[in-house]
Motif scaffolding. Structure first.
Motif, PDB file in Angstrom:
ATOM      1  N   ALA A  73       0.822  -1.207   0.000  1.00 55.43           N
ATOM      2  CA  ALA A  73       0.000   0.000   0.000  1.00 55.43           C
ATOM      3  C   ALA A  73       0.858   1.260   0.000  1.00 55.43           C
ATOM      4  CB  ALA A  73      -0.932  -0.007   1.216  1.00 55.43           C
ATOM      5  N   LYS A  74       2.000   1.233   0.683  1.00 54.33           N
ATOM      6  CA  LYS A  74       2.879   2.393   0.707  1.00 54.33           C
ATOM      7  C   LYS A  74       3.456   2.691  -0.672  1.00 54.33           C
ATOM      8  CE  LYS A  74       2.582   3.519   5.038  1.00 54.33           C
ATOM      9  NZ  LYS A  74       1.952   4.814   5.417  1.00 54.33           N
ATOM     10  N   LEU A  75       3.660   1.660  -1.468  1.00 55.54           N
ATOM     11  CA  LEU A  75       4.270   1.850  -2.787  1.00 55.54           C
ATOM     12  C   LEU A  75       3.236   2.009  -3.898  1.00 55.54           C
ATOM     13  CD1 LEU A  75       7.137  -0.799  -2.540  1.00 55.54           C
ATOM     14  CD2 LEU A  75       7.377   1.679  -2.414  1.00 55.54           C
ATOM     15  N   GLU A  76       2.138   1.268  -3.810  1.00 59.62           N
ATOM     16  CA  GLU A  76       1.193   1.231  -4.920  1.00 59.62           C
ATOM     17  C   GLU A  76      -0.136   1.913  -4.621  1.00 59.62           C
ATOM     18  OE1 GLU A  76       0.659  -2.791  -6.114  1.00 59.62           O
ATOM     19  OE2 GLU A  76       2.779  -3.130  -6.552  1.00 59.62           O
ATOM     20  N   GLY A  77      -0.384   2.227  -3.350  1.00 64.46           N
ATOM     21  CA  GLY A  77      -1.643   2.863  -2.999  1.00 64.46           C
ATOM     22  C   GLY A  77      -2.641   1.883  -2.425  1.00 64.46           C
ATOM     23  N   ASP A  78      -3.851   2.369  -2.154  1.00 63.96           N
ATOM     24  CA  ASP A  78      -4.890   1.551  -1.549  1.00 63.96           C
ATOM     25  C   ASP A  78      -5.454   0.555  -2.565  1.00 63.96           C
ATOM     26  OD1 ASP A  78      -6.438   0.625   0.454  1.00 63.96           O
ATOM     27  OD2 ASP A  78      -7.761   2.360   0.598  1.00 63.96           O
ATOM     28  N   GLY A  79      -6.421  -0.272  -2.115  1.00 61.77           N
ATOM     29  CA  GLY A  79      -6.952  -1.347  -2.936  1.00 61.77           C
ATOM     30  C   GLY A  79      -7.375  -0.945  -4.336  1.00 61.77           C
ATOM     31  N   PRO A  80      -8.234   0.082  -4.500  1.00 62.82           N
ATOM     32  CA  PRO A  80      -8.653   0.471  -5.859  1.00 62.82           C
ATOM     33  C   PRO A  80      -7.478   0.879  -6.750  1.00 62.82           C
ATOM     34  CG  PRO A  80     -10.111   1.428  -4.218  1.00 62.82           C
ATOM     35  CD  PRO A  80      -8.977   0.819  -3.459  1.00 62.82           C
ATOM     36  N   ARG A  81      -6.485   1.576  -6.202  1.00 63.15           N
ATOM     37  CA  ARG A  81      -5.326   1.973  -6.996  1.00 63.15           C
ATOM     38  C   ARG A  81      -4.485   0.758  -7.373  1.00 63.15           C
ATOM     39  NH1 ARG A  81      -2.077   6.848  -4.435  1.00 63.15           N
ATOM     40  NH2 ARG A  81      -0.967   6.485  -6.400  1.00 63.15           N
ATOM     41  N   ARG A  82      -4.403  -0.226  -6.486  1.00 61.06           N
ATOM     42  CA  ARG A  82      -3.642  -1.437  -6.819  1.00 61.06           C
ATOM     43  C   ARG A  82      -4.349  -2.239  -7.903  1.00 61.06           C
ATOM     44  NH1 ARG A  82      -3.304  -1.782  -1.157  1.00 61.06           N
ATOM     45  NH2 ARG A  82      -4.512  -3.715  -1.077  1.00 61.06           N
ATOM     46  N   HIS A 102       7.123   2.886 -14.919  1.00 60.86           N
ATOM     47  CA  HIS A 102       6.592   3.163 -13.583  1.00 60.86           C
ATOM     48  C   HIS A 102       6.121   1.875 -12.901  1.00 60.86           C
ATOM     49  CE1 HIS A 102       4.272   4.926 -10.319  1.00 60.86           C
ATOM     50  NE2 HIS A 102       3.200   4.249 -10.742  1.00 60.86           N
ATOM     51  N   LYS A 103       5.376   1.057 -13.620  1.00 63.68           N
ATOM     52  CA  LYS A 103       4.870  -0.189 -13.035  1.00 63.68           C
ATOM     53  C   LYS A 103       6.020  -1.133 -12.694  1.00 63.68           C
ATOM     54  CE  LYS A 103       1.498  -3.876 -13.852  1.00 63.68           C
ATOM     55  NZ  LYS A 103       0.433  -4.376 -14.754  1.00 63.68           N
ATOM     56  N   LEU A 104       7.013  -1.229 -13.580  1.00 62.28           N
ATOM     57  CA  LEU A 104       8.157  -2.093 -13.335  1.00 62.28           C
ATOM     58  C   LEU A 104       8.951  -1.615 -12.118  1.00 62.28           C
ATOM     59  CD1 LEU A 104       9.886  -4.486 -14.304  1.00 62.28           C
ATOM     60  CD2 LEU A 104      11.152  -2.864 -15.739  1.00 62.28           C
ATOM     61  N   ARG A 105       9.143  -0.304 -12.009  1.00 64.86           N
ATOM     62  CA  ARG A 105       9.913   0.233 -10.885  1.00 64.86           C
ATOM     63  C   ARG A 105       9.190   0.001  -9.557  1.00 64.86           C
ATOM     64  NH1 ARG A 105       9.344   5.001  -8.444  1.00 64.86           N
ATOM     65  NH2 ARG A 105       8.023   5.787 -10.148  1.00 64.86           N
ATOM     66  N   VAL A 106       7.873   0.271  -9.541  1.00 66.87           N
ATOM     67  CA  VAL A 106       7.113   0.113  -8.299  1.00 66.87           C
ATOM     68  C   VAL A 106       7.046  -1.357  -7.895  1.00 66.87           C
ATOM     69  CG1 VAL A 106       4.828   0.346  -7.271  1.00 66.87           C
ATOM     70  CG2 VAL A 106       5.760   2.201  -8.651  1.00 66.87           C
ATOM     71  N   ARG A 107       6.729  -2.235  -8.854  1.00 66.22           N
ATOM     72  CA  ARG A 107       6.629  -3.656  -8.534  1.00 66.22           C
ATOM     73  C   ARG A 107       7.999  -4.225  -8.147  1.00 66.22           C
ATOM     74  NH1 ARG A 107       1.648  -5.905 -10.500  1.00 66.22           N
ATOM     75  NH2 ARG A 107       0.154  -4.473  -9.533  1.00 66.22           N
ATOM     76  N   GLY A 108       9.038  -3.795  -8.822  1.00 62.78           N
ATOM     77  CA  GLY A 108      10.377  -4.277  -8.483  1.00 62.78           C
ATOM     78  C   GLY A 108      10.791  -3.866  -7.080  1.00 62.78           C
ATOM     79  N   THR A 109      10.525  -2.615  -6.720  1.00 65.95           N
ATOM     80  CA  THR A 109      10.851  -2.145  -5.367  1.00 65.95           C
ATOM     81  C   THR A 109      10.072  -2.924  -4.324  1.00 65.95           C
ATOM     82  OG1 THR A 109      11.254   0.077  -6.253  1.00 65.95           O
ATOM     83  CG2 THR A 109      10.940  -0.132  -3.876  1.00 65.95           C
TER      84      THR A 109
END
Length: 495
Positions: free
Chosen positions: A145-154, A165-172
């Motif tokens: 949640a800290k990296l990708e946001g709450d449920g609807p945003r995920r 952006h998606k690769l960087r967030v998911r990789g982190t």
């Protein structure tokens, strides 16, 4: 009482429609129908409330205990250490040996009975607040949640095409998951090996094969279970979800929806009078489904997937507050209390039913027996091993000689000085040293030769004797008179 909602019975709210649409998209197999529904990835919405605070408190307490215990010291050693190589378990001041296996069996029975007791009283609260699967899933979801946001945003990110952006967030996210999982695996093996030595052993690749295996296996299992499988572990892999129905009855406290008050459901404005519209208190917002970590709709009744985490209670109470309605549309209650409109006092009386009282009594007796046995156990143990290859022999001075091996086990935190003696026959004596020192929390194998003069008047054959081991009082200690005894046998050759 256990109901599994078919996919077609999804709630009419936004959450139900979204889940139904996602399921339909993932179930296109080209056939008329599918026997098995494809899994819909659940991205629960975060919620705040009283029960969420309780879950956070349980999470903090359990993880402080798990990660902190191996670092505590006791009398210059690790306070909690299950030393398999030395076959010794250190639990603060207690040292347990393989001979103390009965305590492990008693502890397992105690834990099983505690689980039965808690389930009979309050359902699956263990699953919702303290189960490792739930706790670590909560930690992984917090990182997510800290990296990708709450449920609807995920969910939106799940459906988005791959980008930088998606690769960087998911990789982190996965890097942080793996690091936490490795630290958890490191802590696990710290219960079986001195944890203060482990960092340098890992850096220099000096761990043993079994240590490497459990370190990496536990980290991998945690990453997979808490990161990917999540609710599938609770609903498909955990046997507790299946047999808990046998421990439920109509007076078990469960998370339940008040149909009489909530139905008929329907949306309305905050100022509208639900009675005039012919509606109940439920506004059919679907938030109780969105916050559920297992993706069920509690309004369909008790289901085996429910882990009693009470997230739906928190979010529903928040909606009731905004609408100006009374709280408790979804609440902890028993089936009898809901059906018969019992107050809290009457409900509590029914919860304390015979089965619960019997469980509680057995738990008290078992806990008292375990604690009493640990407190009163003798810190000195003596095992006598006889050489079965020879009954007796003749020593150089002509004496009849019998040989034994004493296994002296000191389970206390201080060294013991012991006096050895033998009784049972006239002129019987020990040849050699009779005062032995055994270091703290260790054992010592001592060869023992018992001699009898050849001029003895005793008849040939076997004779029972007693080998005595007496602790010598140390400076500042009183003589307790403790003399652990073990029977032995002296064999005499015919004259």
């Amino acid at each position: 009482m256990q109901v599994h909602r078919p996919a077609k019975d999804k709630p009419k709210g936004s959450a139900g429609k979204t889940a139904a649409a996602r399921a339909a998209a993932e179930q296109k197999t080209g056939s008329l129908f599918s026997s098995y529904a494809a899994r819909v990835k659940i991205q629960p919405r975060s919620v705040r409330g009283r029960y969420d605070n309780l879950r956070i408190a349980a999470l903090v307490i359990t993880q402080l205990v798990f990660f902190g215990l191996p670092w505590l010291m006791w009398n210059g050693r690790q306070a909690v250490l299950f030393d398999l190589d030395a076959r010794k378990f250190h639990l603060f001041g207690a040292v347990l040996w393989p001979q103390d296996f009965v305590y492990l069996a008693g502890l397992l029975v105690f834990c099983a009975l505690t689980l039965f007791f808690v389930t009979a009283v309050a359902g699956r609260v263990w699953c919702g607040y303290s189960c490792p699967q739930t706790v670590y899933t909560e930690i992984f979801l917090w990182i997510e949640a800290k990296l990708e946001g709450d449920g609807p945003r995920r969910r939106k990110l799940d459906d988005a095409p791959w980008s930088w952006h998606k690769l960087r967030v998911r990789g982190t996210k996965h890097v942080l998951w793996v690091l936490f999982a490795l630290f958890t695996g490191f802590t696990l093996i710290g219960y079986f090996a001195p944890i203060r030595d482990l960092p340098m052993q890992i850096i220099h690749l000096e761990l043993g094969p079994w240590q490497w295996f459990w370190f990496l296996f536990y980290a991998f299992a945690l990453w997979g279970n808490a990161g990917f499988l999540r609710e599938q572990v609770c609903t498909h892999m955990c046997p507790y979800a299946r047999f808990q129905g046998a421990m439920f009855d109509k007076d078990t406290m469960i998370v339940t929806y008040d149909k009489e008050r909530g139905d008929p459901r329907g949306s309305r404005s905050k100022k509208a009078d639900p009675a005039a519209l012919g509606l109940g208190s439920c506004i059919d917002c679907g938030l109780c489904v969105e916050v559920c970590p297992t993706g069920i709709d509690i309004r369909d009744g008790l289901q085996y997937q429910c882990i009693s985490c009470a997230a739906c209670i928190d979010v529903c109470n928040g909606v009731m507050d905004k609408m100006g309605y009374a709280r408790g549309l979804i609440r902890y209650a028993t089936e009898n209390a809901l059906t018969n409109h019992l107050d809290s006092k009457a409900t509590a009386k029914r919860i304390l039913r015979p089965r619960v009282l019997i469980y509680g009594l057995i738990l008290l007796v078992l806990a008292g027996a375990l604690v009493g046995s640990l407190v009163s156990r003798n810190t000195l143990r003596v095992d006598i091993i006889r050489d079965r290859g020879a009954l007796s022999g003749i020593a150089e001075n002509g004496d009849i000689e019998n040989t034994y091996t004493l296994n002296l086990m000191n389970t206390s935190e201080r060294p013991l000085v012991l006096d050895l003696g033998v009784t049972g026959m006239p002129e019987l004596r020990i040849d050699g040293q009779t005062r032995i020192e055994v270091p703290a929390t260790s054992n010592r194998m001592v060869p023992l030769a018992i001699h009898l003069p050849p001029t003895t008047t005793e008849r040939p054959g076997s004779h029972n004797i007693e080998i005595t081991v007496t602790p010598v009082p140390q400076e500042g200690e009183e003589d307790t008179g403790a003399k652990p005894r073990r029977e032995g046998t002296v064999y005499m050759v015919p004259r």
